[in-house]
Design a protein around this motif. Structure first.
Motif, mmCIF file in Angstrom:
data_model
loop_
_atom_site.group_PDB
_atom_site.id
_atom_site.type_symbol
_atom_site.label_atom_id
_atom_site.label_comp_id
_atom_site.label_asym_id
_atom_site.label_seq_id
_atom_site.Cartn_x
_atom_site.Cartn_y
_atom_site.Cartn_z
ATOM 1 N N VAL A 70 0.839 -1.198 0.000
ATOM 2 C CA VAL A 70 0.000 0.000 0.000
ATOM 3 C C VAL A 70 0.878 1.252 0.000
ATOM 4 C CG1 VAL A 70 -1.876 -1.104 1.324
ATOM 5 C CG2 VAL A 70 -0.199 0.317 2.517
ATOM 6 N N SER A 71 0.335 2.323 -0.540
ATOM 7 C CA SER A 71 0.866 3.671 -0.324
ATOM 8 C C SER A 71 0.004 4.300 0.758
ATOM 9 C CB SER A 71 0.757 4.517 -1.590
ATOM 10 O OG SER A 71 1.859 4.334 -2.434
ATOM 11 N N LEU A 72 0.652 4.825 1.805
ATOM 12 C CA LEU A 72 -0.073 5.447 2.916
ATOM 13 C C LEU A 72 -0.060 6.961 2.714
ATOM 14 C CD1 LEU A 72 -1.520 5.484 5.591
ATOM 15 C CD2 LEU A 72 0.662 5.058 6.740
ATOM 16 N N LEU A 73 -1.227 7.529 2.385
ATOM 17 C CA LEU A 73 -1.326 8.908 1.898
ATOM 18 C C LEU A 73 -2.309 9.733 2.723
ATOM 19 C CD1 LEU A 73 -1.607 7.836 -1.855
ATOM 20 C CD2 LEU A 73 0.472 8.281 -0.542
ATOM 21 N N THR A 74 -2.397 9.399 4.008
ATOM 22 C CA THR A 74 -3.275 10.137 4.923
ATOM 23 C C THR A 74 -2.438 11.174 5.678
ATOM 24 O OG1 THR A 74 -2.863 8.485 6.633
ATOM 25 C CG2 THR A 74 -4.771 8.112 5.210
ATOM 26 N N PRO A 75 -3.082 12.062 6.443
ATOM 27 C CA PRO A 75 -2.292 13.017 7.243
ATOM 28 C C PRO A 75 -1.358 12.282 8.218
ATOM 29 C CG PRO A 75 -4.590 13.686 7.127
ATOM 30 C CD PRO A 75 -4.528 12.318 6.523
ATOM 31 N N PRO A 76 -0.190 12.862 8.502
ATOM 32 C CA PRO A 76 0.837 12.181 9.305
ATOM 33 C C PRO A 76 0.357 11.712 10.684
ATOM 34 C CG PRO A 76 1.703 14.197 8.345
ATOM 35 C CD PRO A 76 0.251 14.162 7.991
ATOM 36 N N SER A 77 -0.612 12.416 11.277
ATOM 37 C CA SER A 77 -1.080 12.019 12.614
ATOM 38 C C SER A 77 -1.726 10.636 12.611
ATOM 39 C CB SER A 77 -2.077 13.050 13.158
ATOM 40 O OG SER A 77 -3.146 13.189 12.243
ATOM 41 N N SER A 78 -2.149 10.160 11.442
ATOM 42 C CA SER A 78 -2.799 8.843 11.370
ATOM 43 C C SER A 78 -1.839 7.749 10.899
ATOM 44 C CB SER A 78 -3.995 8.909 10.410
ATOM 45 O OG SER A 78 -3.558 9.290 9.110
ATOM 46 N N HIS A 79 -0.605 8.102 10.559
ATOM 47 C CA HIS A 79 0.293 7.123 9.937
ATOM 48 C C HIS A 79 0.609 5.937 10.834
ATOM 49 C CE1 HIS A 79 2.133 9.896 6.583
ATOM 50 N NE2 HIS A 79 0.821 9.766 6.509
ATOM 51 N N ARG A 80 0.915 6.213 12.124
ATOM 52 C CA ARG A 80 1.365 5.103 12.983
ATOM 53 C C ARG A 80 0.305 4.003 13.094
ATOM 54 N NH1 ARG A 80 3.048 4.842 19.389
ATOM 55 N NH2 ARG A 80 3.085 2.572 19.442
ATOM 56 N N GLU A 81 -0.913 4.399 13.426
ATOM 57 C CA GLU A 81 -1.950 3.380 13.649
ATOM 58 C C GLU A 81 -2.194 2.553 12.380
ATOM 59 O OE1 GLU A 81 -5.691 4.865 15.141
ATOM 60 O OE2 GLU A 81 -6.694 2.995 14.553
ATOM 61 N N ALA A 83 -0.190 2.207 9.766
ATOM 62 C CA ALA A 83 1.004 1.431 9.393
ATOM 63 C C ALA A 83 1.106 0.150 10.211
ATOM 64 C CB ALA A 83 2.259 2.283 9.601
ATOM 65 N N GLU A 84 0.828 0.246 11.496
ATOM 66 C CA GLU A 84 0.948 -0.959 12.332
ATOM 67 C C GLU A 84 -0.030 -2.038 11.877
ATOM 68 O OE1 GLU A 84 2.970 0.760 16.412
ATOM 69 O OE2 GLU A 84 0.781 0.612 16.353
ATOM 70 N N HIS A 85 -1.254 -1.632 11.527
ATOM 71 C CA HIS A 85 -2.239 -2.629 11.064
ATOM 72 C C HIS A 85 -1.837 -3.219 9.714
ATOM 73 C CE1 HIS A 85 -5.134 -0.779 14.023
ATOM 74 N NE2 HIS A 85 -5.301 -2.066 14.220
ATOM 75 N N VAL A 86 -1.374 -2.349 8.807
ATOM 76 C CA VAL A 86 -0.995 -2.811 7.455
ATOM 77 C C VAL A 86 0.170 -3.799 7.555
ATOM 78 C CG1 VAL A 86 0.098 -2.045 5.305
ATOM 79 C CG2 VAL A 86 -1.863 -0.787 6.226
ATOM 80 N N LEU A 87 1.179 -3.439 8.336
ATOM 81 C CA LEU A 87 2.370 -4.297 8.460
ATOM 82 C C LEU A 87 2.021 -5.611 9.160
ATOM 83 C CD1 LEU A 87 4.857 -1.433 9.302
ATOM 84 C CD2 LEU A 87 4.974 -2.903 7.273
ATOM 85 N N ALA A 88 1.139 -5.542 10.161
ATOM 86 C CA ALA A 88 0.724 -6.763 10.862
ATOM 87 C C ALA A 88 -0.017 -7.707 9.916
ATOM 88 C CB ALA A 88 -0.144 -6.415 12.063
ATOM 89 N N ALA A 89 -0.643 -7.133 8.885
ATOM 90 C CA ALA A 89 -1.356 -7.966 7.899
ATOM 91 C C ALA A 89 -0.401 -8.546 6.860
ATOM 92 C CB ALA A 89 -2.446 -7.131 7.218
ATOM 93 N N GLY A 90 0.900 -8.231 6.982
ATOM 94 C CA GLY A 90 1.891 -8.822 6.074
ATOM 95 C C GLY A 90 2.006 -8.089 4.746
#
Ligand SMILES: NC(=O)c1ccc[n+]([C@@H]2O[C@H](COP(=O)([O-])OP(=O)(O)OC[C@H]3O[C@@H](n4cnc5c(N)ncnc54)[C@H](O)[C@@H]3O)[C@@H](O)[C@H]2O)c1
Length: 124
Positions: A70-81, A83-90
């Motif tokens: 995925v490309s994560l293109l939301t405001p930076p305040s939402s990136h951590r949450e 990203a953690e879900h996306v990465l946990a999904a492999g």
């Protein structure tokens, strides 16, 4: 879809999203198959130009579209949450800059990426 094509999703369909879409469309080994935004109308509009399916839930998009990245293109305040879900999904992650809102959040994202890589190595 032909073998070896990277299935990509866009999370966030605002100002920068068309630039990511254009770049993926120039790459014959990538295909944007899903786009997601909390604003349904933005997701629908980008989906139309991408020839992709619109979503308002990125976990549903990851599962239904069997995404590789995925490309994560939301405001930076939402990136951590997210990203953690996306990465946990492999799923591989490209995050727009700034990486996160704080250095601590950025470090947490890097740690989540390392954990995902360790799991990938164990399963390969
Ligand atoms: N626009 C640029 O030229 C540019 C340049 C460099 C970096 N960036 C970075 O790209 C990212 C996005 O910037 P932009 O200009 O496209 O912002 P934008 O405000 O135009 O778009 C952000 C989109 O994300 C959606 N969104 C917000 N929270 C969400 C969530 N939790 N889940 C899903 N969707 C959500 C919004 O509805 C909106 O459509 C930011 O990190 C920004 O710093 C943008």
């Amino acid at each position: 879809m032909p073998e070896g094509i990277v299935r990509v999703g866009l999370i966030g369909c605002g100002g920068i999203a068309p630039a990511h879409l254009d770049a993926y469309q120039l790459n014959e080994k990538a295909r944007v198959v899903g786009v997601m935004d909390v604003d349904e109308s933005r997701a629908a509009a980008l989906a139309k130009s991408a020839g992709a399916t619109p979503y308002t839930d990125y976990l549903q998009m990851i599962e239904k579209e069997r995404l590789d990245a995925v490309s994560l293109l939301t405001p930076p305040s939402s990136h951590r949450e997210i990203a953690e879900h996306v990465l946990a999904a492999g799923v591989h992650l490209f995050a727009e800059k700034p990486l996160a809102w704080t250095a601590a959040e950025g470090q947490a994202m890097a740690e989540a990426a390392r954990r995902a890589e360790t799991r990938r190595c164990r399963h390969s």
